[in-house]
Write an enzyme that holds these catalytic residues in place. Structure first.
Site, PDB file in Angstrom:
ATOM      1  N   GLU A  52       0.770  -1.081   0.050  1.00  0.00           N
ATOM      2  CA  GLU A  52      -0.099   0.090   0.110  1.00  0.00           C
ATOM      3  C   GLU A  52       0.677   1.239   0.123  1.00  0.00           C
ATOM      4  O   GLU A  52       0.829   2.310  -0.784  1.00  0.00           O
ATOM      5  CB  GLU A  52      -0.784  -0.146   1.182  1.00  0.00           C
ATOM      6  N   THR A  56     -11.072   7.272 -13.951  1.00  0.00           N
ATOM      7  CA  THR A  56      -9.990   6.781 -12.974  1.00  0.00           C
ATOM      8  C   THR A  56     -10.300   5.496 -12.406  1.00  0.00           C
ATOM      9  O   THR A  56      -9.593   4.798 -11.604  1.00  0.00           O
ATOM     10  CB  THR A  56      -9.814   7.579 -11.799  1.00  0.00           C
TER      11      THR A  56
END
EC number: 3.2.1.113
Length: 511
Positions: A370, A501
């Site tokens: 992440e 997106t």
């Protein structure tokens, strides 16, 4: 782009040079077919589990076989899956989703609604489905009234959401109550949240003939295109992170391509692809940001100076950390570089892609974390070997089925035609399929650099359908028909579609 928060409400289960004119390498063989088939199987596996245990809720909990409603309870996974089911030509699933969308009452939810997330997933998903099924995939649905409902529901949703823009400046509130027309009382809105509405809302206007939706989103965007005060733009094109909802003035000059800022930059060049005539200023602002990023933000780990990441900047101080979310940046540079015929931007984009590839190839699972850093003065004692070898250390080892690294591999493949990028997509897909797969779908991981990914998050994000599996499939699909090639990213300025997106293909205005 998705907001970077990992305050998850889910249970833990268990502990180079560019070659812009290169020929596309031949993978139109059994290997390409088997890879595409494997991705289709993964999509069907995830869909079947969602349909059995979670539909019509928002997402599957793939370990407990429960469900969640983190996106208003309207069936986010179904709407997000539509455009991928279309490009995979899975007519059965397409019809299931169309039947569901026709039943959604967007005026009803007990949840606080995110204008941003609802726009990119629901509005983007429906508009994309409409564009695809009215265009190159029209043969999939014979009953055109089912397709027409997509635009009707898009307009319904836009009308329900548009009160969010009713502020003194026109900069919208993001967290809203659609029943009371209230909001969370926020004083500011974020750069990406404000700047990632314009594609979907402009498309809605262009399809309906009602200019209001475009005007609302472009008014909000105008404060980003002309940032004030001057301290909000420390380098040309690179601007701060937060905008005062009352005045439209920026409240800081913090610069990054990370979550919260990322898709503002992404949409600048994509709006130019959508309509070069109306959005030349967006192109100019993107070029300024890209050139400033090369000059001011490019950063090379001391242990791996061959790698290039983008640092953050705030008041003269640089931050040497980045995120999985930011790894879309290579693909964005590649799109801008090929559309504008800028070899330097293509080469820089490939350098970013190479660095993000390292965040995958150097972990135990073959999946990237992440967040990660490369500050030589901040390396954790137990990660010194990783930093010396790979050029980064893990800050947050979670993986929640994010797409950005595979996304950039896809752009690298489409722009250069080099088979290594296609292979990187496949290797990443295999790692995800191996480590995240459950009996009913795919689960997130707690630590990509631990054996078997550490523990698992009992949640299957809708963007697994919309993005991860779409990019993996498009990279390996055999383009035997011109219609099937229409939604692919093209070299040069010949794109017929541009991806929002959430990886939903939106038909460009001039095609």
């Amino acid at each position: 782009m998705h907001l970077p928060s990992l305050s998850l409400a889910w249970a833990l289960a268990g502990s180079s040079l560019a070659l812009p004119q290169a020929e596309q390498p031949v993978l139109q063989d059994d290997r390409a077919s088997s890879r595409a088939a494997a991705v289709k199987e993964a999509f069907s596996h995830a869909w079947d589990g969602y349909k059995k245990y979670a539909f019509p809720h928002d997402e599957l909990h793939p370990i407990s076989n429960g469900y969640g409603n983190s996106r208003n309870g309207w069936g986010a996974s179904a709407v997000d899956a539509l455009s991928t089911a279309i490009v995979m030509r899975n007519a059965t699933i397409v019809h299931e989703i169309l039947d569901h969308i026709a039943t959604i009452d967007y005026s009803k939810t007990s949840d606080t609604v995110s204008l941003f997330e609802t726009t990119i997933r629901y509005l983007g998903g429906m508009l994309s489905g409409y564009d695809l099924l009215k265009g190159p995939a029209a043969d999939l649905v014979k009953d055109t009234s089912k397709v027409d409902i997509l635009l009707k529901q898009s307009k319904n949703l836009g009308d329900i959401l548009k009160f969010a823009f009713d502020t003194p400046s026109g900069v919208p509130y993001n967290n809203i109550n659609i029943t009371s027309h209230g909001h969370d009382g926020a004083k500011t809105n974020g750069l990406a949240v404000t700047g990632t509405l314009v594609l979907e809302w402009t498309r809605l206007s262009d399809l309906t003939g009602d200019p209001e939706y475009a005007q609302l989103s472009q008014k909000a965007e105008s404060y980003l295109l002309h940032p004030q005060p001057s301290s909000a733009e420390p380098f040309p094109g690179l601007i701060g992170s937060n905008i005062d909802i009352k005045t439209g003035q920026f409240t800081d000059g913090h610069v990054s391509w990370n979550g919260g800022d990322d898709s503002y930059y992404e949409y600048l060049i994509k709006m130019y692809v959508y309509d070069p005539t109306r959005f030349a200023l967006y192109r100019d602002r993107w070029v300024a940001a890209a050139e400033s990023s090369i000059e001011h933000l490019a950063s090379h780990p001391a242990s791996r100076p061959d790698l290039t990441f983008l640092a953050t900047y705030d008041g003269g101080r640089y931050g040497l950390s980045s995120q999985h979310l930011a790894c879309f940046d290579g693909g964005n540079f590649l799109l801008g570089g090929t559309v504008l015929d800028r070899r330097d931007l293509i080469d820089f984009g490939l350098a970013l892609v190479d660095a993000c590839h390292e965040t995958y190839s150097q972990t135990l699972t073959g999946i990237g974390p992440e967040s990660f850093g490369w500050d030589a003065n901040s390396v954790p004692a137990d990660q010194k070997e990783l930093y010396e070898r790979a050029g980064f250390y893990v800050q947050n080892g979670a993986y929640i089925l994010r797409p950005e690294v595979i996304e950039s591999f896809y752009y690298a493949w489409r722009v250069t035609g080099r088979s290594e990028y296609r292979d990187w997509v496949w290797t990443a897909f295999v790692a995800i399929n191996k480590t995240c797969r459950t009996g009913s779908g795919y689960a997130g991981l707690t630590n990509v650099n631990a054996e078997n990914g550490g523990g698992r998050y009992d949640n299957q994000e809708s963007f697994l359908f919309a993005e991860v599996l779409k990019y993996a499939y498009l990279t390996h699909s055999e383009e035997l028909m011109a219609a099937e090639d229409a939604w692919q990213v093209q070299r040069g300025d010949g794109n017929q579609f541009v991806f929002n997106t959430e990886a939903h293909p939106i038909r460009v205005h001039h095609s």
